[in-house]
Design an enzyme around this catalytic site. Structure first.
Site, PDB file in Angstrom:
ATOM      1  CE  LYS A  85      -0.055   6.674  -1.668  1.00 41.60           C
ATOM      2  NZ  LYS A  85      -1.159   6.931  -0.913  1.00 41.60           N
TER       3      LYS A  85
ATOM      4  N   GLY B 285       0.731  -1.252  -0.173  1.00 48.40           N
ATOM      5  CA  GLY B 285      -0.083   0.000   0.076  1.00 48.40           C
ATOM      6  C   GLY B 285       1.005   1.353  -0.155  1.00 48.40           C
ATOM      7  CB  SER B 286       0.173   4.469   1.622  1.00 49.73           C
ATOM      8  OG  SER B 286      -1.285   4.554   1.162  1.00 49.73           O
ATOM      9  CB  THR B 287       4.790   1.524   2.977  1.00 46.49           C
ATOM     10  OG1 THR B 287       3.527   0.948   3.517  1.00 46.49           O
ATOM     11  CG2 THR B 287       5.864   1.645   3.819  1.00 46.49           C
TER      12      THR B 287
END
Lengths: 589, 362
Positions: free
Chosen positions: A298, A294-296
């Site tokens: 980014k 997920g966003s990690t």
């Protein structure tokens, strides 16, 4: 030459006599050889064969596993094993029933072991001292049974770092973790003894000629710090208690070297009592399991975009719609924002912004950077069963892959990959190979091999790393998703992640099962620690910023104290000495 | 090399090659575990063979008169070395015996040199005295018993009983060839008997070895172990052997598989046929050595050739006799084959002298 009539007198005659005698002795040797090798050969060969079968192997003391300060994590202790000499036991039934009561093994089973004409049979191995005393109290003849010293693995800190250590199987070899991976160094060399009968017909199991003592294995010095490991274990316990997740992983690395300072995994197991656990308990999920981060992810999207020079931290993106549509698929933000700078996209973890950056970056460049960070390939850590994670080859990317990958979907990473990649950002852009063993020592304490930091490659420039670190520091400040990871005035750089899990039945993203994560390093400008927390399916709260980020703080704070990194107090004056020009210059922090 | 005894040269060469192969087979596994290099002993042996062959080539070219002149000085040097080896700090102590002098990585056994020096001395001196004077007890025979007595005492002090007995046998035989009277020799031997008895009974392990020799199976675990293991290795070999490198006894059971008991391993791996071939090669060495001795016209080279042949022949017989159980256990290496530097060097020098003498009338 007519030797017999040699004219050179008595000396020649005497030479002939002597040499003929010597040759006759050689003929005698030849006859003797024929007798031993050919005539008695088969019988002797059978005896030799029987002898080889009477060999009893003795286990060596296995090397210890120590933490970085030499504290014992796994040791072998000497224990007594009980053997019998079946050929000497007149009444196997009586001996078996006596031993049965003490050992708690069915009498019939013992009797079977003892009722033979063999010279040696193990009765029960690795007995605790109390049972040894009780067997000795039975008053059995030493001709019938006896004890030999063997060793048994003991993990004094019980479940501490158990997934790193692994454990030892019943027959002595390491089955998981370091125990398995470094079997060769740890195991030592087996000893031998030969059970033989002596002149009086007794079988003897000691003596020097028929006994070769086992040679102890080497000790391993790990990079793990027992104190920090303990902090991480405790933190995972409270996460497990609070959110009742399916599992959790906590990793602490020294980003400058790639040394693991701690690696803890839930579910837990006690290596002293492996049989009470299921295999799933001792699986080291930090290396074997890949998950969608997920966003990690980014963090690495931002690294790629900055390195390729397609964005600046101040560049703004319009995310006001709250969603972005790519080839018919809509990707939403959790909150609605107007315009966000690139730095804010990371700070607020805007999916819409990330997808827009990703589309601008393009699949090829993004893929190349991810690969450079080590995704999709094994880190080469000294633990068994490492997964390479999932990074689909570029040619099989669909139109949806790029936007998905931009927000950490359609890629699978293992916790150690994620930690190592983030550590590269902390380390000024150089990816280090993570490692666990720093030294192999002989039982006598002599260093046999040393392992040091290994550079894998430069992934991003120092300049990019510095810019990215500044952006990531924003993520733990007020208004950032990771603000609960903040550590007073010590700057923390990090990124949260809350990933929907794919429901294996439907093949679609679940709306109830998430993986919460946080990865960050501190102090941001001179990183000493990199901490990754991954919580699999937390209940109650689901967001990485809520579940994992606070755990980061609770681990990093005491760990920094252990490492002797002074907490920066508000308003404290730090003297910076950077060379003649700035010497003695005071900086207000 | 021209005109030398090719049969002798080739026999020794084959023994050297066989020895290198067997040393590797015997020690490979052990060397790998102990030194991390399975060629550890092989390489050392290769080095000694190279040194030995160079020494052989030199010895071959040294003239007979030169050897004659060297005899006494060499005996003197040897006696000094034998004394030096007994001094703590000079002689290296291994397993309770001081037999070795150490110079850097190399070790040397003066008692091996003593064999050679005594033979050279006896040949020179016997040739000078001539058969008539030797027959005289006081002027002929007695001086040799004194020299021999001193040397044997020094060697027994190390202690190295086996080598002392071997030297005594070679020397008495050489005196016999040189013309000593059988009466003198037998009375000297009778005088030696109580000394030998005292030495055997004075050292517990020698009695054990003797008892073991009488019946090794009585106590196969302790003192009889080596003997029994040697038998088992030979028996396991059968007619054609287990195959090169396939011997099992060397792995643990057969102690000293690469040194004193290498012949048992040859038996196990190459069978009766192979063992007999090795035995025959030694037979050839003695035959050729004797031939060379018999061809000599002057007494000194004749006695020297006979003596050197005896050194090799007697040591070979004692080693083989122990391995096949004809003699009680003695720690003597098999010439040209066993691992070990000093014996290799001395034996190849002896071969060099024999080859030099074998050249067509010089």
């Amino acid at each position: 030459m007519p030797l017999a009539t040699n004219p050179r007198g008595p000396q020649a005659r005497r030479i002939l006599v002597v040499m003929t005698g010597l040759v006759l002795l050689y003929v005698l040797v030849a006859f003797r050889l024929f007798s031993v090798m050919v005539l008695s050969g088969p019988e002797l060969a059978k005896k030799a064969e029987r002898q080889h079968q009477r060999v009893v192997l003795l286990e060596p003391r296995r090397g210890s596993i120590l933490d970085r300060a030499g504290r014992e994590l796994a040791v072998s202790v000497e224990v007594e094993s009980l053997y019998g000499v079946p050929s000497e036991i007149e009444n196997p039934h009586r001996v078996a029933s006596l031993l049965s009561r003490v050992l708690g093994v069915p009498s019939a089973q013992l009797e079977r072991r003892l009722d033979s004409s063999r010279h040696f049979a193990w009765i029960e191995r690795k007995l605790d001292p109390e049972r040894v005393e009780r067997v000795k109290g039975l008053g059995l003849s030493q001709r019938e049974v006896g004890f030999l010293t063997e060793s048994r693995r003991f993990y004094p800190k019980k479940r501490l770092a158990s997934h790193v250590l692994g454990f030892q199987g019943l027959d002595g070899q390491g089955l998981e973790g370091i125990e398995r991976r470094h079997e060769e160094a740890l195991k030592g060399e087996k000893g031998l003894l030969v059970a033989e009968k002596d002149a009086l017909g007794r079988t003897i199991v000691s003596g020097d000629r028929n006994f070769r003592p086992p040679i102890a294995g080497h000790d391993l010095l790990l990079t793990i710090d027992e104190g920090i490991q303990h902090i991480v274990e405790r933190e995972l316990d409270s996460l497990m208690a609070e959110y009742r997740p399916r599992g959790a992983v906590g990793i602490v690395l020294d980003p400058r070297t790639g040394e693991f300072l701690a690696l803890a995994v839930r579910p837990e197991f006690n290596p002293n009592a492996v049989s009470e656990h299921r295999p799933g308990d001792w699986r080291n999920r930090a290396v074997t399991d890949a998950f969608e981060p997920g966003s990690t992810m980014k963090m690495f999207l931002a690294a790629a975009a900055l390195e390729e020079g397609i964005v600046t931290p101040e560049q703004t993106f319009d995310v006001s719609e709250g969603f972005v549509e790519v080839s018919g698929r809509k990707i939403h933000d959790v909150h609605r924002y107007g315009r966000l700078t690139f730095a804010e996209v990371v700070k607020k973890s805007s999916n819409v912004g990330a997808v827009k950056v990703g589309l601008k970056l393009g699949a090829e460049r993004y893929y190349r950077r991810l690969k450079a960070f080590g995704f999709g390939e094994k880190t080469g850590i000294d633990l068994s069963g490492e997964s390479a994670g999932i990074l689909h080859p570029l040619k099989s990317w669909t139109v949806h892959t790029l936007p998905s990958a931009a927000i950490g979907q359609e890629v699978g990473v293992t916790p150690i990959q994620l930690a190592a990649a983030a550590a590269a950002v902390a380390n000024g852009g150089v990816l280090m190979r993570p490692y666990l063993v720093s030294e192999i020592r002989s039982a006598g304490g002599e260093t046999l091999r040393r392992f040091g930091p290994t550079e894998v490659r430069r992934v991003i420039s120092e300049e990019t790393a510095r810019k990215l670190t500044r952006i990531l520091s924003g993520a733990t400040e007020e208004g950032g998703t990771g603000h609960k990871a903040a550590l007073g005035d010590l700057k923390v750089a990090g990124k949260t992640g809350t990933a929907q899990k794919v429901n294996p039945q439907t093949g679609r993203y679940s709306t109830t099962a998430y993986v919460s994560s946080f990865v960050g390093f501190v102090p941001a400008d001179d990183p000493r620690l990199l901490v990754l927390i991954v919580v699999d399916e937390p209940r109650g709260k689901i967001y990485g910023g809520e579940v994992a980020a606070p755990a980061f703080r609770r681990i990093a704070e005491p760990a920094l104290t252990l490492l002797g990194v002074p907490p920066a107090r508000p308003g404290s004056v730090v003297t910076v000495a950077m060379g003649p020009k700035n010497a003695g210059e005071s900086v207000k922090r | 090399m021209k005109g030398v005894d090719k049969v002798l040269l080739i026999s020794v060469a084959v023994l050297l090659v066989a020895g290198l192969g067997m040393v590797y087979s015997a020690s490979g596994v052990m060397a790998l575990k102990k030194y991390g290099d399975s060629f550890y002993f092989f390489k050392k042996q290769l080095l000694w063979v190279a040194i030995g062959l160079s020494a052989m080539a030199v010895a071959m070219r040294i003239s007979v008169p030169t050897w004659n002149r060297l005899a006494l000085p060499l005996l003197g040097v040897t006696s000094l070395l034998l004394v030096a080896v007994l001094i703590p700090g000079v002689g290296a102590e291994v397993n309770g015996s001081r037999r070795w002098l150490r110079a850097g990585p190399l070790t040397f056994q003066p008692s091996e040199l003593a064999k050679f020096a005594l033979v050279l001395y006896a040949a020179a001196s016997l040739a000078r005295k001539g058969p008539e004077r030797i027959a005289d007890f006081v002027y002929g025979f007695f001086p040799y018993t004194l020299v021999l007595g001193v040397f044997l005492s020094l060697i027994v002090f190390q202690p190295d009983f086996g080598t002392a007995v071997g030297i005594a046998i070679v020397m008495l035989t050489l005196l016999f060839i040189g013309g000593a009277r059988v009466l003198h020799l037998s009375s000297f031997s009778v005088f030696l008997l109580p000394v030998i008895y005292k030495l055997v009974m004075g050292a517990g392990y020698r009695i054990e070895r003797l008892k073991t020799f009488v019946n090794p199976w009585k106590d196969p675990t302790a003192s009889g172990f080596q003997m029994v293991q040697s038998y088992l290795a030979l028996g396991g070999g059968g007619l054609f052997g287990a195959g090169l490198g396939e011997g099992k006894q060397k792995l643990f059971f057969l102690p000293e598989a690469h040194t004193d008991f290498i012949f048992a391993l040859i038996g196990e791996e190459m069978g009766f046929v192979g063992a007999l071939a090795v035995l025959a090669l030694f037979g050839v060495v003695i035959w050729r050595g004797s031939l060379i001795a018999l061809r000599m016209i002057d007494p000194f080279p004749r006695l020297l050739a006979a003596g050197l042949t005896l050194v090799i022949g007697v040591q070979t017989f004692v080693n083989l006799g122990v391995v096949v159980g004809l003699l009680p256990t003695k720690g003597l290496p098999l010439p040209f084959v066993s691992f070990g530097g000093s014996a290799m060097l001395i034996n190849l020098i002896a071969v060099g002298i024999l080859l030099g003498l074998s050249r067509k009338p010089a």
